[in-house]
Design a protein around this motif. Sequence first.
Motif, PDB file in Angstrom:
ATOM      1  N   UNK A  40       0.836  -1.194   0.000  1.00 41.60           N
ATOM      2  CA  UNK A  40       0.000   0.000   0.000  1.00 41.60           C
ATOM      3  C   UNK A  40       0.881   1.257   0.000  1.00 41.60           C
ATOM      4  N   UNK A  41       0.494   2.235  -0.767  1.00 42.21           N
ATOM      5  CA  UNK A  41       1.134   3.554  -0.765  1.00 42.21           C
ATOM      6  C   UNK A  41       0.033   4.572  -0.515  1.00 42.21           C
ATOM      7  N   UNK A  42      -0.155   4.912   0.737  1.00 43.17           N
ATOM      8  CA  UNK A  42      -1.268   5.781   1.133  1.00 43.17           C
ATOM      9  C   UNK A  42      -0.940   7.240   0.873  1.00 43.17           C
ATOM     10  N   UNK A  43      -1.939   7.945   0.374  1.00 42.68           N
ATOM     11  CA  UNK A  43      -1.891   9.387   0.237  1.00 42.68           C
ATOM     12  C   UNK A  43      -3.199   9.918   0.794  1.00 42.68           C
ATOM     13  N   UNK A  44      -3.151  11.138   1.268  1.00 46.57           N
ATOM     14  CA  UNK A  44      -4.289  11.689   2.000  1.00 46.57           C
ATOM     15  C   UNK A  44      -4.762  12.981   1.348  1.00 46.57           C
ATOM     16  N   UNK A  45      -6.072  13.118   1.275  1.00 46.38           N
ATOM     17  CA  UNK A  45      -6.693  14.325   0.744  1.00 46.38           C
ATOM     18  C   UNK A  45      -6.650  15.399   1.844  1.00 46.38           C
ATOM     19  N   UNK A  46      -6.159  16.589   1.539  1.00 43.45           N
ATOM     20  CA  UNK A  46      -6.111  17.656   2.555  1.00 43.45           C
ATOM     21  C   UNK A  46      -7.479  17.967   3.164  1.00 43.45           C
ATOM     22  N   UNK A  47      -8.535  17.834   2.375  1.00 39.84           N
ATOM     23  CA  UNK A  47      -9.884  18.078   2.910  1.00 39.84           C
ATOM     24  C   UNK A  47     -10.252  17.047   3.972  1.00 39.84           C
ATOM     25  N   UNK A  48      -9.821  15.788   3.769  1.00 37.83           N
ATOM     26  CA  UNK A  48     -10.084  14.745   4.772  1.00 37.83           C
ATOM     27  C   UNK A  48      -9.330  15.026   6.070  1.00 37.83           C
ATOM     28  N   UNK A  49      -8.125  15.547   5.958  1.00 37.66           N
ATOM     29  CA  UNK A  49      -7.343  15.875   7.156  1.00 37.66           C
ATOM     30  C   UNK A  49      -7.993  17.026   7.908  1.00 37.66           C
ATOM     31  N   UNK A  50      -8.457  18.029   7.191  1.00 37.90           N
ATOM     32  CA  UNK A  50      -9.154  19.149   7.839  1.00 37.90           C
ATOM     33  C   UNK A  50     -10.449  18.679   8.497  1.00 37.90           C
ATOM     34  N   UNK A  51     -11.172  17.770   7.835  1.00 31.00           N
ATOM     35  CA  UNK A  51     -12.408  17.227   8.413  1.00 31.00           C
ATOM     36  C   UNK A  51     -12.099  16.422   9.671  1.00 31.00           C
ATOM     37  N   UNK A  52     -11.009  15.671   9.652  1.00 34.03           N
ATOM     38  CA  UNK A  52     -10.589  14.902  10.827  1.00 34.03           C
ATOM     39  C   UNK A  52     -10.288  15.844  11.984  1.00 34.03           C
ATOM     40  N   UNK A  53      -9.553  16.911  11.720  1.00 34.46           N
ATOM     41  CA  UNK A  53      -9.217  17.866  12.777  1.00 34.46           C
ATOM     42  C   UNK A  53     -10.475  18.528  13.324  1.00 34.46           C
ATOM     43  N   UNK A  54     -11.378  18.898  12.457  1.00 31.46           N
ATOM     44  CA  UNK A  54     -12.618  19.537  12.911  1.00 31.46           C
ATOM     45  C   UNK A  54     -13.455  18.582  13.753  1.00 31.46           C
ATOM     46  N   UNK A  55     -13.522  17.319  13.342  1.00 30.20           N
ATOM     47  CA  UNK A  55     -14.289  16.322  14.108  1.00 30.20           C
ATOM     48  C   UNK A  55     -13.672  16.098  15.480  1.00 30.20           C
ATOM     49  N   UNK A  56     -12.364  15.976  15.529  1.00 31.29           N
ATOM     50  CA  UNK A  56     -11.692  15.765  16.810  1.00 31.29           C
ATOM     51  C   UNK A  56     -11.821  16.982  17.705  1.00 31.29           C
ATOM     52  N   UNK A  57     -11.762  18.141  17.128  1.00 26.26           N
ATOM     53  CA  UNK A  57     -11.915  19.362  17.904  1.00 26.26           C
ATOM     54  C   UNK A  57     -13.315  19.419  18.494  1.00 26.26           C
ATOM     55  N   UNK A  58     -14.306  19.016  17.720  1.00 24.95           N
ATOM     56  CA  UNK A  58     -15.690  19.026  18.164  1.00 24.95           C
ATOM     57  C   UNK A  58     -15.906  17.998  19.269  1.00 24.95           C
ATOM     58  N   UNK A  59     -15.290  16.825  19.147  1.00 22.39           N
ATOM     59  CA  UNK A  59     -15.514  15.763  20.114  1.00 22.39           C
ATOM     60  C   UNK A  59     -14.694  15.918  21.380  1.00 22.39           C
ATOM     61  N   UNK A  60     -13.445  16.321  21.250  1.00 19.32           N
ATOM     62  CA  UNK A  60     -12.545  16.268  22.379  1.00 19.32           C
ATOM     63  C   UNK A  60     -12.305  17.592  23.086  1.00 19.32           C
ATOM     64  N   UNK A  61     -12.512  18.678  22.427  1.00 15.06           N
ATOM     65  CA  UNK A  61     -12.189  19.971  23.011  1.00 15.06           C
ATOM     66  C   UNK A  61     -13.443  20.572  23.623  1.00 15.06           C
TER      67      UNK A  61
END
Length: 101
Positions: A40-61
Amino acid sequence: MGLLTPAQVRAELGISDRQLRDLTEDGAIPFINIGRGKRRAARYDPDDIEAFKAERKKLLCRSTNARAPRRTPTISNTNVVDFRAPYPQKTGETRKSKNAG
């Protein structure tokens, strides 16, 4: 902007390689496999990373979601007790009785 490499995502999130692999395997961070065959050679969409950060911020902060509940004031006695205060008086009496006899 193109896809992000795992190293770029780790730097963006400030996490270790192991944490990124675990989050990817758990499905918390989606990835695009650009590899061929079994490897596997994983690459990540910047929008998915921003969505991950927003979700974690909403849940944990909690500071961004709601105000923290007020704590009840402490009701305690703050008198200072000197446990050694009676000691010199008691030893002084004992010395007087030894000297007197």
